[in-house]
Design an enzyme around this catalytic site. Structure first.
Site, short mmCIF file in Angstrom:
data_model
loop_
_atom_site.label_atom_id
_atom_site.label_comp_id
_atom_site.label_asym_id
_atom_site.label_seq_id
_atom_site.Cartn_x
_atom_site.Cartn_y
_atom_site.Cartn_z
CG ASP A 29 -7.72 4.87 -3.20
OD1 ASP A 29 -7.26 3.87 -2.62
OD2 ASP A 29 -8.49 5.68 -2.66
CG ASN A 77 0.63 4.48 1.60
OD1 ASN A 77 0.87 4.75 0.43
ND2 ASN A 77 -0.61 4.60 2.09
CD1 TRP A 78 6.46 5.55 5.69
CD2 TRP A 78 7.25 3.47 5.50
NE1 TRP A 78 7.49 5.57 4.77
CE2 TRP A 78 8.01 4.31 4.65
CE3 TRP A 78 7.58 2.10 5.54
CZ2 TRP A 78 9.05 3.84 3.85
CZ3 TRP A 78 8.62 1.65 4.75
CH2 TRP A 78 9.34 2.51 3.92
CB ILE A 207 -5.70 16.26 -2.44
CG1 ILE A 207 -6.77 17.03 -3.24
CG2 ILE A 207 -4.32 16.48 -3.04
CD1 ILE A 207 -6.97 16.56 -4.67
C1 FPP Z 1 -3.98 2.41 -2.89
O1 FPP Z 1 -4.92 1.37 -2.84
C2 FPP Z 1 -2.76 1.91 -3.51
C3 FPP Z 1 -1.55 1.92 -2.92
C4 FPP Z 1 -1.27 2.45 -1.58
C5 FPP Z 1 -0.39 1.34 -3.63
C6 FPP Z 1 -0.34 1.69 -5.05
C7 FPP Z 1 0.64 0.84 -5.73
C8 FPP Z 1 0.44 0.30 -6.93
C9 FPP Z 1 -0.74 0.53 -7.77
C10 FPP Z 1 1.49 -0.51 -7.57
C11 FPP Z 1 2.65 0.37 -7.78
C12 FPP Z 1 3.58 -0.17 -8.70
C13 FPP Z 1 4.86 0.19 -8.73
C14 FPP Z 1 5.66 -0.21 -9.86
C15 FPP Z 1 5.53 0.96 -7.66
P1 FPP Z 1 -5.44 0.89 -1.42
O2 FPP Z 1 -4.61 -0.27 -1.01
O3 FPP Z 1 -5.45 2.03 -0.46
O4 FPP Z 1 -6.88 0.43 -1.78
P2 FPP Z 1 -8.15 0.45 -0.81
O5 FPP Z 1 -8.45 1.90 -0.54
O6 FPP Z 1 -9.19 -0.22 -1.63
O7 FPP Z 1 -7.77 -0.31 0.42
#
Ligand code: FPP
Length: 256
Positions: A29, A77-78, A207
């Site tokens: 995250d 996440n969609w 979680i």
């Molecule tokens: C959460 O951060 C992260 C995600 C929803 C995406 C996670 C994906 C990656 C780390 C890359 C994955 C790599 C592969 C190879 C599939 P957030 O965007 O919710 O962060 P924020 O809470 O600061 O907005």
């Protein structure tokens, strides 16, 4: 809660090699906040986050972790803006394109759990090719949760068990913990299905619909560090915290 204390270079030496968690699960995250702090678009954080995945895969494999489960995209996440979802769906394509030779060199086997058939065709292809390309690797399992949600996982397990009961092949009285574990998306991991250690980065302490059944006795460790800044040093600090924990699984401490 840990901060990235750059001053600790000798942590590996402090880790007990006989007490490395076999299964580590990570809620990655903070990509968006990492980017916003730098006045960059959110996708820049995801791009950098993908590099962290490469680093931590190597570190975990070198340490002797047997399963690394990463929450890459949840069923919720969609709801994000279309452009961000599109970018996230392209990441596995880029990641496996760049990284498959390294994964094979490090004997890492790729697995993916989630509703893969709902992903865009090119993402499905990248994922299925990666699984196939690494199927003979016998080292660490790198298990991506992609379009995964734990309530969905449990619901599908219940449906599958229900079908077996309805067809007369399963006696409801015989359903136990193991039956349920076997029907979950982590069932293929057998005795390693439950994480020993669950990490969440970025200071959030929840979680978020991840492995709800499987974390019943996991050690939970949180860090303020944003996922793109997560590195070997922070990971080792969290492993040390894991090794300080007294895991009793509901029992009492046994004298050695
Ligand atoms: C959460 O951060 C992260 C995600 C929803 C995406 C996670 C994906 C990656 C780390 C890359 C994955 C790599 C592969 C190879 C599939 P957030 O965007 O919710 O962060 P924020 O809470 O600061 O907005």
């Amino acid at each position: 809660m840990f901060k990235n204390t750059e001053d600790n270079h000798q942590l590996t030496n402090k880790l007990d090699p006989n007490n490395i968690p076999a299964h580590v699960a990570i809620i990655m995250d903070g990509n968006g906040r990492w980017a916003q702090k730098r006045h960059l678009p959110r996708i820049a954080g995801h791009k950098r986050g993908m590099e962290t995945v490469k680093t931590i895969t190597k570190v975990a494999s070198d340490m002797g972790v047997k399963v690394l489960t990463l929450y890459a995209f949840s069923t919720e996440n969609w709801k994000r803006p279309h452009d961000e979802v599109s970018y996230l769906m392209g990441l596995p394509v880029k990641f496996f394109n760049d990284f498959i030779p390294d994964l094979i060199k490090n004997n890492v086997q790729v697995r993916v759990m989630g509703l893969i058939d709902q992903l865009p065709a090119q993402t499905q292809k990248a994922v299925n090719d990666a699984i196939k390309d690494t199927e003979d690797c016998t080292g660490m399992v790198l298990n991506f949760a992609l379009n995964y949600g734990s309530r969905l996982d449990i619901t599908m397990a219940v449906q599958s068990i229900g079908r077996q009961v309805a067809s007369g092949t399963l006696d409801p009285e015989k359903i136990d913990d193991q039956t349920i574990s076997d029907h979950l998306m982590t069932g293929f991991l057998g005795q390693l299905a439950d994480p020993d250690l669950l990490i969440r980065t970025s200071g959030e302490e929840r979680i978020s619909n991840f492995l709800l059944w499987q974390i019943a006795y996991s050690e939970l460790v949180f860090t303020d560090v944003l996922w793109p800044d997560f590195d070997r040093v922070v990971f080792e600090e969290m492993m040390l915290e894991y090794q300080r924990r007294d895991r009793r699984f509901g029992g009492i401490k046994t004298s050695k």
